[in-house]
Design an enzyme around this catalytic site. Structure first.
Site, PDB file in Angstrom:
ATOM      1  N   LYS A  53       0.835  -1.205   0.000  1.00  0.00           N
ATOM      2  CA  LYS A  53       0.000   0.000   0.000  1.00  0.00           C
ATOM      3  C   LYS A  53       0.868   1.253   0.000  1.00  0.00           C
ATOM      4  O   LYS A  53       0.623   2.200  -0.757  1.00  0.00           O
ATOM      5  CB  LYS A  53      -0.932  -0.016   1.222  1.00  0.00           C
ATOM      6  N   GLN A  97      -4.328  -1.308   9.593  1.00  0.00           N
ATOM      7  CA  GLN A  97      -4.214  -2.661   9.045  1.00  0.00           C
ATOM      8  C   GLN A  97      -4.756  -3.685  10.043  1.00  0.00           C
ATOM      9  O   GLN A  97      -4.341  -3.716  11.201  1.00  0.00           O
ATOM     10  CB  GLN A  97      -2.742  -2.962   8.710  1.00  0.00           C
ATOM     11  N   ASP A 120     -10.775   3.150   3.899  1.00  0.00           N
ATOM     12  CA  ASP A 120     -11.063   1.707   3.814  1.00  0.00           C
ATOM     13  C   ASP A 120     -12.566   1.454   3.687  1.00  0.00           C
ATOM     14  O   ASP A 120     -12.983   0.355   3.327  1.00  0.00           O
ATOM     15  CB  ASP A 120     -10.557   0.998   5.093  1.00  0.00           C
TER      16      ASP A 120
END
Ligand code: NAP
Length: 285
Positions: A53, A97, A120
């Site tokens: 990412k 994460q 997200d």
């Protein structure tokens, strides 16, 4: 019939060109889109995802900060860090994460992220916006699947789409996005009695289960579009999806491979959401 491949790597490359162009345009207004990625602990898979990412941001003109904390970080300290990032004008997107260590409540942490920076798409505000069809951030994986369907000109209106899996991050938002495009949607899960009877009716199948060979050739209508979200390991330890790729490609019209399908698209849509967050911040000035 041999299905045509929907190549997520090639499509990502194309879309990331658009990301880089939009990032350049934002920079001319004095804004560099910024993503903060928070990792807690040493989960080996998380190391790989986080690195991918951050690299994708760097390669496409986005600023990214990786904050890697020891597994002993307290929930209070993590929440305090998120508050700081929520107020940092250089950061437009915040990603924590998952999984987090067991002493940290992941839901508490996700809900602490400002909805304006929830790239997200996991915050309840984002889920609610998707539910009622208002602007918000769509979770990156289903968003990427929709881009893949768009890339092959798949007209969803009136089609029957079957989503296998009902998680909050893939299955449910996937079903809502397909519904938004006027597909007739069936959601299947572990208690579904006759999965094959459902999938055989489908024009579009999205498999998001996390088990190999959940979808085999005898379960697919000829010409159907098959999107494989699953990420599993085969007996040789190689990455594979939920779909029996070799069998199903003989029946389907289109199919996504694993690797090289949904995976790269998920990261690409994270870049899109971060860019979108930065563009919205410009509009709100
Ligand atoms: P999850 O939270 O474990 O959800 C799995 C879903 O599959 C659940 O709804 C479960 O039903 C259902 N299920 C389990 N066994 C089934 C069966 N035999 N038949 C029908 N449905 C069944 O997983 P997730 O987070 O959605 O992820 C799914 C897969 O996608 C995983 O392999 C994950 O690694 C992968 N993934 C890939 C990406 C990517 O970028 N490529 C991103 C995210 C996830 P119940 O609800 O009844 O338990």
């Amino acid at each position: 019939m041999t299905a045509q491949l929907i190549d997520g790597t090639a499509l990502s490359k194309l879309l990331r060109t658009e990301v880089a162009e939009r990032a350049t345009a934002l920079r001319s207004h004095g804004i560099t889109p910024g993503l903060a990625v928070i990792q807690v602990g040493e989960n080996p898979a998380s190391h790989v995802y986080v690195r991918s990412k951050v690299k994708a941001c760097q390669d496409n003109g986005l600023h990214s900060v990786l904050e890697h904390y020891p597994v002993t970080l307290s929930e209070t300290d993590l929440l305090a860090r998120i508050t700081t990032l929520n107020n940092d004008p250089a950061i437009h997107g915040i990603l924590v994460q998952l999984p987090l260590p067991p002493h940290i409540d992941a839901q508490e942490v996700i809900q602490a992220i400002s909805p304006a920076k929830d790239v997200d798409g996991f915050h309840v505000a984002s889920a609610g916006a998707l539910m009622v069809g208002q602007p918000g951030f769509w979770p990156c994986t289903p968003y990427g699947c929709m881009k893949m369907l768009e890339s092959i000109g798949c007209e969803l209106k009136g089609k029957h789409a079957v989503v296998i899996g009902r998680s909050n991050i893939v299955g449910k938002p996937m079903a809502l996005l397909l519904l938004q495009k006027n597909a007739t949607v069936t959601i299947c899960h572990s208690a579904t009695r006759d999965l094959k009877a459902m999938t055989l009716q489908a024009d579009v199948i999205v498999a998001a289960v996390g088990k190999r060979n959940v979808l085999t050739a005898d379960m697919v209508k000829p010409g159907a579009v098959v999107i494989d979200v699953g990420m599993n390991r085969n007996d040789q330890g190689k990455l594979c999806g939920d779909v029996d790729f070799e069998g199903v490609r003989q029946v389907a019209g289109y199919i996504t491979p694993v690797p090289g399908g949904v995976g790269p698209m998920t990261i690409t849509m994270l870049l899109f959401n971060t860019l979108e967050a930065a563009e919205r911040s410009l509009m709100s000035v």
